[in-house]
Design a protein around this motif. Structure first.
Motif, PDB file in Angstrom:
ATOM      1  N   GLU A   1       5.375 -18.223   6.585  1.00 19.10           N
ATOM      2  CA  GLU A   1       5.005 -19.005   7.770  1.00 19.10           C
ATOM      3  C   GLU A   1       3.581 -18.668   8.224  1.00 19.10           C
ATOM      4  O   GLU A   1       2.841 -19.550   8.665  1.00 19.10           O
TER       5      GLU A   1
ATOM      6  N   LYS B   1       1.177 -20.513   6.001  1.00 12.89           N
ATOM      7  CA  LYS B   1       1.091 -21.910   6.441  1.00 12.89           C
ATOM      8  C   LYS B   1       0.184 -22.028   7.657  1.00 12.89           C
ATOM      9  O   LYS B   1      -0.638 -22.953   7.739  1.00 12.89           O
ATOM     10  N   ASN B   2       0.331 -21.094   8.608  1.00  8.70           N
ATOM     11  CA  ASN B   2      -0.531 -21.101   9.793  1.00  8.70           C
ATOM     12  C   ASN B   2      -1.984 -20.852   9.422  1.00  8.70           C
ATOM     13  O   ASN B   2      -2.891 -21.474   9.982  1.00  8.70           O
TER      14      ASN B   2
END
Length: 77
Positions: free
Chosen positions: A57, A60-61
């Protein structure tokens, strides 16, 4: 430009102590970024090697930030 936080969490390191982890990214120049992993609550590493753990995650950020904030439009997901 200031650092942009892309992830944070806490983890237990002993019966009585919890460490806080923050992952941040800074634009150094048009084609260079710096990823910083800050760990609070324990003594930092001593030595010449440094690593950064990046969760899915957080990656992705990171991709989102470099595209939207830093203008890296040629980065794929």
């Amino acid at each position: 430009m200031s650092a942009i936080m892309i992830g944070q969490d806490k983890f237990k390191i002993s019966e009585d102590e919890v460490a806080k982890r923050e992952l941040k990214v800074i634009k150094v120049s048009d084609d260079v970024i710096q990823v910083q992993e800050e760990i609070h609550g324990i003594i930092a590493l001593v030595g010449a090697t440094s690593t950064v753990n990046i969760k899915k995650e957080e990656l992705k950020n990171l991709i989102k930030v470099v595209k939207e904030e830093f203008g890296w439009t040629d980065i794929c997901e």
